[in-house]
Design an enzyme around this catalytic site. Structure first.
Site, PDB file in Angstrom:
ATOM      1  CB  SER A  11       1.186   1.182  -9.581  1.00 46.02           C
ATOM      2  OG  SER A  11       0.932   2.537  -9.293  1.00 46.02           O
ATOM      3  CG  HIS A  36       4.791   0.379  -7.100  1.00 41.89           C
ATOM      4  ND1 HIS A  36       6.134   0.238  -6.883  1.00 41.89           N
ATOM      5  CD2 HIS A  36       4.641   1.519  -7.817  1.00 41.89           C
ATOM      6  CE1 HIS A  36       6.788   1.253  -7.437  1.00 41.89           C
ATOM      7  NE2 HIS A  36       5.899   2.056  -8.009  1.00 41.89           N
ATOM      8  CG  ASP A  38       3.659   5.001  -8.045  1.00 41.80           C
ATOM      9  OD1 ASP A  38       4.884   4.810  -8.101  1.00 41.80           O
ATOM     10  OD2 ASP A  38       2.828   4.314  -8.676  1.00 41.80           O
ATOM     11  CG  MET A  40       3.999  10.961  -7.977  1.00 40.06           C
ATOM     12  SD  MET A  40       3.163  11.001  -9.554  1.00 40.06           S
ATOM     13  CE  MET A  40       3.252   9.274 -10.027  1.00 40.06           C
ATOM     14  CG  HIS A  69       8.476   4.832  -7.141  1.00 31.17           C
ATOM     15  ND1 HIS A  69       7.955   4.736  -8.416  1.00 31.17           N
ATOM     16  CD2 HIS A  69       9.583   5.596  -7.259  1.00 31.17           C
ATOM     17  CE1 HIS A  69       8.717   5.414  -9.252  1.00 31.17           C
ATOM     18  NE2 HIS A  69       9.712   5.956  -8.577  1.00 31.17           N
ATOM     19  CG  MET A  71       8.520   9.183  -8.415  1.00 29.58           C
ATOM     20  SD  MET A  71       7.111   8.639  -9.409  1.00 29.58           S
ATOM     21  CE  MET A  71       6.184   7.738  -8.184  1.00 29.58           C
ATOM     22  CG  MET A 140      11.507   5.304 -13.155  1.00 35.53           C
ATOM     23  SD  MET A 140      10.058   4.645 -12.313  1.00 35.53           S
ATOM     24  CE  MET A 140       8.723   5.294 -13.330  1.00 35.53           C
ATOM     25  CG  ASP A 182       7.037   2.026 -11.809  1.00 31.72           C
ATOM     26  OD1 ASP A 182       5.945   1.907 -12.380  1.00 31.72           O
ATOM     27  OD2 ASP A 182       7.232   2.779 -10.829  1.00 31.72           O
ATOM     28  N   GLY A 204       0.199  -0.680 -13.093  1.00 35.77           N
ATOM     29  CA  GLY A 204      -0.892   0.118 -12.551  1.00 35.77           C
ATOM     30  C   GLY A 204      -2.121  -0.004 -13.412  1.00 35.77           C
TER      31      GLY A 204
HETATM   32  C1  DX5 Z   1       4.811   6.415 -12.721  1.00 35.84           C
HETATM   33  C2  DX5 Z   1       4.664   5.503 -11.525  1.00 35.84           C
HETATM   34  C3  DX5 Z   1       4.179   4.156 -11.854  1.00 35.84           C
HETATM   35  C4  DX5 Z   1       2.817   4.110 -12.487  1.00 35.84           C
HETATM   36  C5  DX5 Z   1       2.825   2.975 -13.448  1.00 35.84           C
HETATM   37  O1  DX5 Z   1       5.498   7.544 -12.369  1.00 35.84           O
HETATM   38  O2  DX5 Z   1       5.919   5.353 -10.859  1.00 35.84           O
HETATM   39  O3  DX5 Z   1       4.267   3.260 -10.742  1.00 35.84           O
HETATM   40  O4  DX5 Z   1       1.763   3.958 -11.592  1.00 35.84           O
HETATM   41  O5  DX5 Z   1       1.645   3.006 -14.155  1.00 35.84           O
HETATM   42  P1  DX5 Z   1       1.409   2.110 -15.449  1.00 35.84           P
HETATM   43  O6  DX5 Z   1       1.618   0.678 -15.040  1.00 35.84           O
HETATM   44  O7  DX5 Z   1       0.004   2.432 -15.809  1.00 35.84           O
HETATM   45  O8  DX5 Z   1       2.418   2.541 -16.492  1.00 35.84           O
HETATM   46 ZN    ZN Z   2       6.141   3.727  -9.306  1.00 34.46          ZN
END
Ligand code: DX5
Ligand code: ZN
Length: 227
Positions: A11, A36, A38, A40, A69, A71, A140, A182, A204
């Protein structure tokens, strides 16, 4: 039994954004399979990250799949923008769309693989009538919004249930569906997560917060080889 295919998807949320292109290339060179991405919106989740222009900017940096992804809420307007920006896979949270079947269809019409994402407390029953439109199921294992959180153990049972649904559907139709996890994935829990049924692993902080990406990804692969 043949060794299942496992995919590692760093990520970029935990990457150094001041040199994002290099960070993308570095994890792929270190043996990762998927990027990946993310997204947001400070509305569906309490954080704000990156949009289609950043996807477009990293697209020429790699041939690897970009796994977007979302969000964000709502999702439909942003889907074509990410498809045009070079996304290969687009996933969204079912609670963030008024018309889940339509949003999945929209992703596929734009030439991308489509997936649904399940928050820790979200039921898998959202899948009941859309398995034919889903290429990826993302569970998740933390509440979405931030990297570096702790893996929620109840996700292991949920993974087993998702795996059962996928295997049953694939046996009936031949359609392949990936099962991605994830949140809180690390070298020391990746094997247990794979045993519960995941085949695609977002990580990530576990990768980007280490000095040697290749050593970390190799260690993850060593763990996966034990499964
Ligand atoms: C959280 C994200 C993840 C995040 C994971 O909302 O969707 O993709 O980057 O991070 P780690 O691997 O550090 O938990
Ligand atoms: Zn994610």
């Amino acid at each position: 039994m043949a060794q299942p295919t496992f995919r590692i998807a760093p990520s970029i949320l935990s990457a150094n954004f001041a040199k994002l292109g290099e960070e993308v290339q570095a994890v792929i060179a270190a043996g990762a399979d998927i990027i990946h991405f993310d997204v947001m919106d400070n509305h569906y989740v309490p954080n704000l990250t990156i949009g289609p222009v950043v996807c477009e900017a990293i697209r020429p940096c790699t041939d690897a799949l970009i796994d977007v992804h979302l969000m964000v809420k709502p999702v439909d307007a942003i889907i074509p923008m990410f498809a045009k920006a070079g996304a290969n896979i687009i996933t969204f949270h079912p609670e963030a769309s008024e018309h889940i079947d339509r949003s999945l269809g929209l992703i596929k019409e734009h030439g991308c693989k489509a997936g649904l994402v399940f928050n820790p407390a979200a039921p898998l029953s959202y899948l009941d009538y859309v398995m034919d439109k889903v290429d990826m199921i993302l569970l998740m294992s933390v509440n979405p919004g931030f990297g570096g959180q702790k893996f929620i153990p109840a996700t292991l049972d949920k993974l087993r249930e998702a795996r059962r649904r996928i295997d049953e559907y694939t046996a009936k139709t031949g359609k392949e569906i990936w099962l991605e996890i994830d949140g809180g994935v690390k070298v020391d829990n990746i094997a247990e997560i794979a045993r519960a049924g995941a085949d695609t692993f977002v990580a990530g902080s576990a990768i980007y917060n280490t000095p040697d990406y290749k050593a970390t990804i190799d260690a993850m692969r060593d763990e996966l080889a034990k499964v």
